[in-house]
Scaffold this active site. Structure first.
Site, PDB file in Angstrom:
ATOM      1  N   GLN A 137      -9.236  19.014   9.096  1.00 34.33           N
ATOM      2  CA  GLN A 137      -8.062  18.243   9.625  1.00 34.33           C
ATOM      3  C   GLN A 137      -8.408  16.743  10.064  1.00 34.33           C
ATOM      4  O   GLN A 137      -9.508  16.539  10.624  1.00 34.33           O
ATOM      5  CB  GLN A 137      -7.539  19.213  10.880  1.00 34.33           C
ATOM      6  N   ASP A 196      -8.472  36.513  -2.912  1.00 34.42           N
ATOM      7  CA  ASP A 196      -7.294  35.654  -3.568  1.00 34.42           C
ATOM      8  C   ASP A 196      -6.063  35.913  -2.915  1.00 34.42           C
ATOM      9  O   ASP A 196      -5.338  37.216  -2.981  1.00 34.42           O
ATOM     10  CB  ASP A 196      -7.071  35.771  -4.916  1.00 34.42           C
ATOM     11  N   CYS A 223       1.802  22.718   5.989  1.00 34.16           N
ATOM     12  CA  CYS A 223       1.307  21.261   5.493  1.00 34.16           C
ATOM     13  C   CYS A 223       2.647  20.809   4.547  1.00 34.16           C
ATOM     14  O   CYS A 223       2.645  19.585   4.252  1.00 34.16           O
ATOM     15  CB  CYS A 223       0.015  21.176   5.085  1.00 34.16           C
ATOM     16  N   CYS A 237       0.826  -1.043   0.032  1.00 35.87           N
ATOM     17  CA  CYS A 237       0.112  -0.093  -0.113  1.00 35.87           C
ATOM     18  C   CYS A 237       1.038   1.324   0.050  1.00 35.87           C
ATOM     19  O   CYS A 237       1.781   1.298   0.477  1.00 35.87           O
ATOM     20  CB  CYS A 237      -0.824  -0.044   1.112  1.00 35.87           C
ATOM     21  N   ASN A 252     -11.859  26.808  11.535  1.00 37.53           N
ATOM     22  CA  ASN A 252     -11.277  25.892  12.477  1.00 37.53           C
ATOM     23  C   ASN A 252     -10.565  26.756  13.633  1.00 37.53           C
ATOM     24  O   ASN A 252     -10.556  26.430  14.703  1.00 37.53           O
ATOM     25  CB  ASN A 252     -10.202  24.733  11.711  1.00 37.53           C
TER      26      ASN A 252
END
Length: 467
Positions: free
Chosen positions: A300, A377, A425, A88, A334
């Site tokens: 998340q 933007d 991230c 995997c 969040n």
């Protein structure tokens, strides 16, 4: 969780068996040895191991090999917990202890910072090899992922394979269980395989999204809420017939699933009149804020780490009742809602109007009235927007996607906001953007890992900059 692979250009094949010593891990968690005066990449090998490998690809500047056996094993090696590890493509580091996984990720961040910062910046502002690391945010190493997309492929006989992409290929690995998924999502694969084998409309499903969420059935007079419900979103390529509808309903009732059908144009609850408002999905944060989302929205996926991440953001920014806070790339709110409860005001900005609307709704349902949301933007010039001119911001939090926030941080520097908290991230774009802030007079005050994706090479980082 799925990794997509594009075949490389023609390379010399070897199949030669060699014994090599592994020196380090590259930034993707692949073992690196030296062979014929060039790097040899060996997936699954760890530093300080002596390994027997088969060379499977040679190029001018590097080669790749398949791990055959280990004659000298690293002290950091552990037995992979998943029966599908190595096939995997979802996890990269299950063979490495959790402590060493965190060290690997710190090293990865430090190396990328060293590459991004100029020699003068490193001398004057920051030693990248000695970043001001704080304690890492960690959760449970297993059963942490509350959302995943399960692939479905049918062969010529319409037999279904259910699972995730194999390593270095677009073919699916047939998965029986996935220990990084929360329970009971981790054991759903055999049930889905059995169900799909009974469908009368074959080859009709593209993928199945599995989500653990709180749900409210809004088409019920009582608006029934169920916590930690298993939600399935079926990407239906061809309409279901009555027999298949009944089959899905039977399984849903037996296993307490809530099934949503996505036909490419709209989503609707199985068995209901087509109405996207038939059910609402949500999750509740530690501070009791409830975040509503749609199945295709970004959330998340590690609930435990998300709660800890929000708490650390509030602590590092030292939010006070007099602070005006700017939350860029705010998504569903969040961070915004938690910031609003501690501050004078919050302005949340997001690039997509639909997400802005959802963030507004989340503020409303949580009775938060000192939080406003705007569409812009953030990768363009936004300093002249009315919401910028209307407020002097004391602190800013930004949580961009993998592409980072190169344009945004340059404009933050122009605003001279005293405290900047960057939630990342992608360490490569974080390093690039951090160099911009440091070059504009900011000091990198604190940095920590957030182990959002344990067992994988993916790195999430929080950094605090101050003037």
């Amino acid at each position: 969780m799925a990794n997509f692979y594009k075949a490389s250009v023609k390379a010399k094949q070897s199949n030669q068996l060699v014994m090599v010593s592994v020196d380090k891990l590259d930034i993707n968690g692949v073992g690196v040895a030296r062979w014929q005066n060039k790097p040899l990449f060996i997936a699954g090998a760890l530093p300080n191991e002596m390994v027997k490998v088969k060379v499977i690809e040679q190029k001018n500047k590097y080669a790749r090999a398949k791990l055959i056996s280990i004659s000298k094993q690293s002290d950091s090696r552990v037995t992979p917990h998943c029966q599908h590890f190595g096939v995997c493509g979802g996890c990269d580091l299950q063979m490495l202890s959790i402590a060493e996984q965190l060290d690997f990720k710190k090293t990865k961040v430090s190396e990328l910072f060293s590459r991004s910062f100029s020699a003068q910046q490193i001398v004057n502002k920051l030693e990248a090899k000695d970043l001001p690391w704080q304690d890492s945010i960690v959760g449970t190493a297993w059963n942490y992922r509350r959302k995943a997309r399960i692939g479905v492929q049918f062969d010529k006989k319409c037999q279904a394979t259910i699972g995730f992409r194999q390593k270095l290929t677009n073919q699916l690995a047939s998965i029986k269980s996935c220990p990084v998924l929360v329970e009971p999502l981790n054991a759903i694969f055999p049930l889905l395989k059995k169900l799909l084998a009974q469908l009368t409309v074959k080859s009709s499903i593209g993928h199945i999204e599995v989500i653990q969420a709180d749900i409210i059935k809004t088409n019920s007079p009582e608006k029934i809420q169920t916590d930690n419900q298993v939600v399935l979103v079926i990407r239906q390529l061809r309409p279901m017939n009555n027999s298949d509808v009944e089959l899905w309903q039977s399984y849903a009732q037996q296993h307490c699933w809530h099934v949503i059908v996505d036909d490419g144009n709209e989503q609707f609850t199985l068995g209901d009149i087509k109405a996207s408002s038939a059910v609402e999905l949500s999750y509740t944060l530690k501070d009791k804020n409830k975040i509503y989302f749609a199945s295709n929205d970004f959330i998340q996926i590690n609930h435990q780490v998300n709660n800890a991440m929000i708490s650390q953001a509030l602590a590092w920014l030292d939010i006070s009742p007099t602070d005006n806070v700017l939350d860029l790339f705010c998504g569903l709110g969040n961070f915004s809602l938690a910031l609003a409860k501690k501050s004078k005001s919050v302005v949340g900005v997001e690039g997509v109007q639909v997400m802005v609307d959802k963030a507004c709704k989340n503020a409303e349902v949580n009775s938060i009235n000192n939080c406003q949301f705007y569409q812009a933007d953030l990768n363009s010039h936004w300093l002249l927007e009315p919401w910028v001119k209307a407020t002097v911001f004391d602190k800013v939090l930004l949580d961009p996607a993998r592409a980072g926030a190169e344009q945004a941080v340059a404009q933050i520097a122009q605003l001279k906001i005293p405290s900047v908290l960057y939630v990342s991230c992608d360490p490569a774009t974080l390093a690039r953007d951090s160099a911009i802030l440091v070059s504009q007079g900011y000091k990198l005050e604190k940095i920590s890992l957030m182990d959002m994706f344990s067992q994988t090479k993916h790195v999430e980082t929080m950094v605090l900059f101050t003037q």
